[in-house]
Design an enzyme around this catalytic site. Structure first.
Site, mmCIF file in Angstrom:
data_model
loop_
_atom_site.group_PDB
_atom_site.id
_atom_site.type_symbol
_atom_site.label_atom_id
_atom_site.label_comp_id
_atom_site.label_asym_id
_atom_site.label_seq_id
_atom_site.Cartn_x
_atom_site.Cartn_y
_atom_site.Cartn_z
ATOM 1 N N LYS A 34 -10.821 -2.476 -18.906
ATOM 2 C CA LYS A 34 -11.881 -2.334 -18.361
ATOM 3 C C LYS A 34 -13.230 -1.612 -18.946
ATOM 4 C CE LYS A 34 -10.446 -6.451 -15.730
ATOM 5 N NZ LYS A 34 -9.504 -6.817 -14.225
ATOM 6 N N GLN A 70 -9.185 -6.146 -8.616
ATOM 7 C CA GLN A 70 -7.709 -6.038 -8.836
ATOM 8 C C GLN A 70 -6.489 -6.898 -8.479
ATOM 9 O OE1 GLN A 70 -7.851 -5.895 -12.478
ATOM 10 N NE2 GLN A 70 -5.649 -7.502 -12.746
ATOM 11 N N ASP A 75 -16.241 -11.104 -10.208
ATOM 12 C CA ASP A 75 -15.093 -12.106 -10.417
ATOM 13 C C ASP A 75 -16.061 -13.852 -10.310
ATOM 14 O OD1 ASP A 75 -12.371 -11.616 -11.809
ATOM 15 O OD2 ASP A 75 -12.340 -10.298 -9.875
HETATM 16 N N1 GUN Z 1 -6.154 -9.773 -12.621
HETATM 17 C C1 GUN Z 1 -5.689 -10.322 -13.390
HETATM 18 N N2 GUN Z 1 -6.622 -11.101 -13.793
HETATM 19 C C2 GUN Z 1 -7.598 -10.762 -12.811
HETATM 20 C C3 GUN Z 1 -9.066 -11.216 -13.210
HETATM 21 O O1 GUN Z 1 -9.642 -11.780 -13.587
HETATM 22 N N3 GUN Z 1 -9.690 -10.261 -11.908
HETATM 23 C C4 GUN Z 1 -8.835 -9.808 -11.129
HETATM 24 N N4 GUN Z 1 -10.120 -9.810 -10.376
HETATM 25 N N5 GUN Z 1 -7.588 -9.775 -11.291
HETATM 26 C C5 GUN Z 1 -7.423 -10.240 -12.000
#
Ligand code: GUN
Length: 299
Positions: A56, A100, A123
């Protein structure tokens, strides 16, 4: 595989989306002096999460945004995480906040998500955004569902009247993807573990979204000939040789014989999610500055 017309190449689609985002960001910077910023919070040492967060950050910087990374130890308290989120809510350089998941057991994920400013919730997990989406209003929408719909529309064009079956009812994928498909005028059925005659129901789908998290559960003979199949699953399984490999929720080889189009795993929905996160961050930054989303990102 990239030239196979049955394969929906998410990697290429994501690269194209990132390139449009980079153009939009360069225009925004020139015209408005706006440089969006994305903050990612990682608590603990989960190896998969570390890989996600690294990717990311890399892609955020590559398209021309600011990236803020906050790492807290595995034993961080809930209060520490909440304080950090509140600090990011106030930080004007930060337009998107992603915490996350999964979080360590001592931290209530719902409480953390509920503390994120909904305008920065890239998100789309905050109940304000979930509620806006459910009522057909403008919202920040979770990245995986947005990815699914972008890929389906690219392949099928207008989705009006399409019979869509979503297998899986999670808050992160199943429910929001169903809402998005309704917005596209699909006839939507959400299936789950208690659904009667799941194979028969899947066989009615022109568009099948598989989001159950069970390796290769959806078999070839569950698929309507010519259907478009979007496989959200990313499951690591052991092979006969004792190695591991990634498979989706759909038994790909069998399904391939029946489908009109299908997303592979890996290389389908997966690569799209970070691109959609960057897209959501641009949207959040524009909204908070009362600027229209750049034209190049509207189609
Ligand atoms: N963990 C795995 N995929 C995601 C996601 O799309 N968002 C978040 N916040 N955590 C994740």
């Amino acid at each position: 595989m990239a030239d196979d017309p049955k394969i929906i190449d998410g990697k290429a689609f994501a690269a194209n989306l990132r390139s449009k985002i980079a153009t939009a960001l360069s225009d925004l910077k020139k015209a408005k002096g706006l440089v969006p910023g994305l903050a990612v919070v990682l608590v603990g040492e989960d190896p998969a999460s570390q890989v996600y967060v690294r990717n990311k950050a890399k892609q955020t910087v590559e398209v021309g945004m600011l990236s803020f990374e906050h790492r807290l130890p595995e034993d961080a308290s809930e209060e520490e995480v909440l304080n950090l989120v509140e600090q990011l809510n106030k930080d004007e350089r930060v337009h998107g906040i992603l915490v996350q998941l999964p979080l360590p057991d001592q931290i209530d994920a719902n409480k953390v998500i509920g503390t994120i400013d909904p305008a920065k919730d890239v998100d789309g997990f905050h109940i304000i955004n979930a509620g806006l989406l459910a009522t057909g209003q403008d919202a920040l929408v979770p990245c995986t569902p947005v990815s699914c719909v972008m890929l389906a529309k690219d392949r099928l064009g207008d989705l009006s009247g399409v019979n869509a079956v979503v297998v899986g009812r999670s808050n992160i994928v199943g429910k929001p993807v169903a809402q998005l498909l309704l917005k596209e005028n699909c006839t939507v059925t959400i299936a789950h573990s208690r659904t009667k005659d799941l194979p028969g129901l899947c066989r009615t789908a022109d568009l099948l979204i598989a989001a159950v998290g069970r390796p290769e559960m959806i078999k070839g003979d569950w698929i309507k000939p010519g259907a478009c199949v979007i496989d959200v699953g990313i499951n690591r399984i052991e092979t006969d040789e004792g190695k591991t490999r990634l498979v989706g929720d759909v038994a790909f080889k069998e399904a391939y014989e029946k489908v009109g189009a299908i997303t592979p795993v890996p290389g389908g929905v997966g690569p799209m999610t970070i691109a959609c996160l960057l897209f959501n961050t641009v949207r959040a930054a524009c909204a908070s500055n009362n600027i229209d989303v750049p034209e190049i990102l509207k189609s």
